[in-house]
Design an enzyme around this catalytic site. Structure first.
Site, mmCIF file in Angstrom:
data_model
loop_
_atom_site.group_PDB
_atom_site.id
_atom_site.type_symbol
_atom_site.label_atom_id
_atom_site.label_comp_id
_atom_site.label_asym_id
_atom_site.label_seq_id
_atom_site.Cartn_x
_atom_site.Cartn_y
_atom_site.Cartn_z
ATOM 1 N N LYS A 19 0.730 -1.258 0.179
ATOM 2 C CA LYS A 19 0.094 -0.055 0.089
ATOM 3 C C LYS A 19 0.947 1.387 -0.018
ATOM 4 O O LYS A 19 0.528 2.365 -0.642
ATOM 5 C CB LYS A 19 -0.759 -0.083 1.354
ATOM 6 C CG LYS A 19 -1.882 -0.715 1.321
ATOM 7 C CD LYS A 19 -2.737 -0.236 2.877
ATOM 8 C CE LYS A 19 -3.691 -1.313 3.022
ATOM 9 N NZ LYS A 19 -4.396 -1.058 4.471
ATOM 10 N N ASP A 75 -8.391 1.378 4.700
ATOM 11 C CA ASP A 75 -8.535 0.093 5.102
ATOM 12 C C ASP A 75 -9.157 -0.341 3.547
ATOM 13 O O ASP A 75 -9.937 0.292 3.090
ATOM 14 C CB ASP A 75 -9.634 0.190 6.065
ATOM 15 C CG ASP A 75 -9.575 -1.180 6.550
ATOM 16 O OD1 ASP A 75 -8.637 -1.849 7.062
ATOM 17 O OD2 ASP A 75 -10.895 -1.968 6.667
ATOM 18 N N PHE A 160 0.870 -6.831 -4.651
ATOM 19 C CA PHE A 160 0.720 -7.590 -3.402
ATOM 20 C C PHE A 160 -0.463 -8.215 -2.902
ATOM 21 O O PHE A 160 -1.478 -8.172 -3.735
ATOM 22 C CB PHE A 160 1.286 -6.460 -2.084
ATOM 23 C CG PHE A 160 0.247 -5.453 -1.915
ATOM 24 C CD1 PHE A 160 0.012 -4.464 -2.675
ATOM 25 C CD2 PHE A 160 -0.628 -5.751 -0.905
ATOM 26 C CE1 PHE A 160 -0.792 -3.663 -2.646
ATOM 27 C CE2 PHE A 160 -1.593 -4.665 -0.603
ATOM 28 C CZ PHE A 160 -1.824 -3.594 -1.536
ATOM 29 N N GLY A 161 -0.424 -8.756 -1.925
ATOM 30 C CA GLY A 161 -1.447 -9.577 -1.275
ATOM 31 C C GLY A 161 -2.225 -10.277 -2.264
ATOM 32 O O GLY A 161 -1.900 -11.215 -2.913
ATOM 33 N N ASP A 163 -3.140 -9.791 -5.285
ATOM 34 C CA ASP A 163 -3.402 -9.548 -6.683
ATOM 35 C C ASP A 163 -3.366 -10.449 -7.643
ATOM 36 O O ASP A 163 -4.079 -10.787 -8.677
ATOM 37 C CB ASP A 163 -2.187 -8.479 -6.998
ATOM 38 C CG ASP A 163 -2.627 -7.028 -6.901
ATOM 39 O OD1 ASP A 163 -3.891 -6.517 -6.917
ATOM 40 O OD2 ASP A 163 -1.805 -6.272 -6.084
ATOM 41 N N LYS A 183 -2.068 -0.385 -12.656
ATOM 42 C CA LYS A 183 -3.040 -1.006 -11.532
ATOM 43 C C LYS A 183 -3.461 0.599 -10.734
ATOM 44 O O LYS A 183 -4.708 0.881 -10.444
ATOM 45 C CB LYS A 183 -2.132 -1.690 -10.707
ATOM 46 C CG LYS A 183 -2.963 -2.124 -9.432
ATOM 47 C CD LYS A 183 -2.486 -2.913 -8.323
ATOM 48 C CE LYS A 183 -3.390 -3.034 -7.267
ATOM 49 N NZ LYS A 183 -2.618 -3.525 -5.933
ATOM 50 N N HIS A 188 -8.971 0.288 -6.787
ATOM 51 C CA HIS A 188 -9.936 0.830 -5.847
ATOM 52 C C HIS A 188 -9.162 1.669 -4.867
ATOM 53 O O HIS A 188 -9.643 3.000 -4.655
ATOM 54 C CB HIS A 188 -10.254 -0.460 -4.842
ATOM 55 C CG HIS A 188 -8.949 -1.438 -4.520
ATOM 56 N ND1 HIS A 188 -8.136 -1.538 -5.452
ATOM 57 C CD2 HIS A 188 -8.639 -1.662 -3.198
ATOM 58 C CE1 HIS A 188 -7.081 -2.368 -4.624
ATOM 59 N NE2 HIS A 188 -7.348 -2.502 -3.458
ATOM 60 N N ARG A 189 -8.020 1.450 -4.820
ATOM 61 C CA ARG A 189 -6.979 2.587 -3.925
ATOM 62 C C ARG A 189 -6.642 3.706 -4.920
ATOM 63 O O ARG A 189 -6.907 4.986 -4.371
ATOM 64 C CB ARG A 189 -5.531 1.807 -3.719
ATOM 65 C CG ARG A 189 -4.836 2.614 -2.928
ATOM 66 C CD ARG A 189 -3.685 1.887 -2.062
ATOM 67 N NE ARG A 189 -4.067 0.957 -1.268
ATOM 68 C CZ ARG A 189 -4.620 -0.244 -1.615
ATOM 69 N NH1 ARG A 189 -3.860 -0.913 -2.683
ATOM 70 N NH2 ARG A 189 -4.812 -1.227 -0.665
HETATM 71 P P1 ITT Z 1 -2.301 -1.416 7.483
HETATM 72 O O1 ITT Z 1 -3.533 -1.709 8.328
HETATM 73 O O2 ITT Z 1 -1.017 -1.306 8.078
HETATM 74 O O3 ITT Z 1 -2.777 -0.304 6.233
HETATM 75 P P2 ITT Z 1 -3.062 -4.104 6.274
HETATM 76 O O4 ITT Z 1 -2.286 -5.110 5.482
HETATM 77 O O5 ITT Z 1 -3.351 -4.623 7.696
HETATM 78 O O6 ITT Z 1 -2.031 -2.829 6.524
HETATM 79 P P3 ITT Z 1 -5.706 -3.957 5.695
HETATM 80 O O7 ITT Z 1 -6.196 -4.182 7.188
HETATM 81 O O8 ITT Z 1 -6.576 -2.764 5.115
HETATM 82 O O9 ITT Z 1 -4.362 -3.394 5.762
HETATM 83 O O10 ITT Z 1 -5.890 -5.354 4.761
HETATM 84 C C1 ITT Z 1 -5.940 -5.101 3.512
HETATM 85 C C2 ITT Z 1 -5.941 -6.593 3.118
HETATM 86 O O11 ITT Z 1 -6.469 -6.582 1.683
HETATM 87 C C3 ITT Z 1 -4.579 -6.989 2.926
HETATM 88 O O12 ITT Z 1 -4.777 -8.751 3.165
HETATM 89 C C4 ITT Z 1 -4.215 -7.038 1.477
HETATM 90 O O13 ITT Z 1 -3.130 -7.843 1.170
HETATM 91 C C5 ITT Z 1 -5.366 -6.818 0.574
HETATM 92 N N1 ITT Z 1 -5.545 -5.723 -0.185
HETATM 93 C C6 ITT Z 1 -5.991 -4.519 -0.192
HETATM 94 N N2 ITT Z 1 -5.598 -4.083 -1.180
HETATM 95 C C7 ITT Z 1 -4.996 -4.892 -2.233
HETATM 96 C C8 ITT Z 1 -4.529 -4.705 -3.417
HETATM 97 O O14 ITT Z 1 -4.391 -3.667 -3.994
HETATM 98 N N3 ITT Z 1 -3.921 -5.552 -3.811
HETATM 99 C C9 ITT Z 1 -3.973 -6.892 -3.420
HETATM 100 N N4 ITT Z 1 -4.328 -7.242 -2.100
HETATM 101 C C10 ITT Z 1 -5.088 -6.050 -1.538
#
Ligand code: ITT
Length: 214
Positions: A19, A75, A160-161, A163, A183, A188-189
């Site tokens: 993020k 979030d 990440f995550g 994706d 992207k 969304h972001r």
């Molecule tokens: P912070 O609270 O420190 O910001 P976090 O990872 O805990 O970090 P969230 O609670 O918002 O943040 O969780 C977001 C989840 O959604 C996390 O598992 C991400 O990998 C996933 N996610 C959010 N945006 C994403 C994206 O653009 N691409 C892939 N996964 C995403």
């Protein structure tokens, strides 16, 4: 002519490096000094909210309190329709507290496999908030939604995550296969941050493009 106004200082209330990279890239052209909460030793806040917006506010308030600066909180998460919107706000802890991206991805793939093909619609949701200070009673709110389809074979190494399993029908690839700048334009972001900046500029909150003079 150089812009002599002081850059607006803001702290990003996130510890998620994916993020932070995306938000940092998107804010680059603005007259804003973006600081990371890590440099203020901001402790993690418990995400006790039941909605994205509540959790985004909790994070931003926490960072604003420890840094003494305005803060942006994000979030976000992925919603799978056939799983009644799960993992949603629990996306970061889907495989349990402290789960890694890989753990969460593995668990989600297991769930997606149970869903008949053709019924795997999904979306990323991002709620972003800006707090002028920790006790700000009127946060600036923004939201972005990105529609796609969940897949079971991860593809791509950008992002990440989740994706690698988020297929973007308009671009015929996963969001992990998109160049980061693309992207950010679609996501969304990207949508939430664009909306947030528009609102802040509308209230003349000193966030003007660097190229603007006087
Ligand atoms: P912070 O609270 O420190 O910001 P976090 O990872 O805990 O970090 P969230 O609670 O918002 O943040 O969780 C977001 C989840 O959604 C996390 O598992 C991400 O990998 C996933 N996610 C959010 N945006 C994403 C994206 O653009 N691409 C892939 N996964 C995403």
């Amino acid at each position: 002519m150089a812009d002599s106004r002081q850059a607006h200082r803001v702290v990003l209330a996130s510890s998620n490096t994916g993020k932070l990279r995306e938000i940092g890239d998107m804010l680059k052209g603005l007259h804003m000094e973006v600081l990371l909460q890590a440099q203020f030793h901001v402790p993690e806040v418990e995400e006790t909210g039941l909605t994205f917006v509540e959790n985004a506010i909790l994070k931003a308030r926490n960072a604003a309190r420890y840094s003494g600066l305005p803060a942006i909180g994000d979030d976000s998460g992925i919603e799978i329709d056939a799983l009644e919107g799960k993992p949603g706000i629990y996306s970061a802890r889907y495989a349990g507290t402290g789960a890694s991206d890989e753990d969460n991805l593995r668990k989600l793939i297991g769930e997606i496999r149970q869903i008949p093909e053709g019924k795997r619609s999904a979306r990323f949701v991002c709620c972003m908030v800006y707090l002028r200070h920790a006790d700000d009673p009127d946060p600036v709110l923004a939201r972005g939604v990105w529609e796609g389809v969940a897949i079971t074979e991860p593809r791509g190494s950008n992002g990440f995550g989740y994706d690698p399993v988020f297929y973007v029908p308009t671009h015929h690839c996963t969001s992990a296969e998109l160049p980061p700048a693309v992207k950010n334009q679609l996501s969304h972001r990207g949508q939430a941050l664009g909306q947030l900046m528009e609102k802040l500029q509308a209230e003349d909150s000193v966030m003007h493009p660097v190229t603007q003079t006087g």
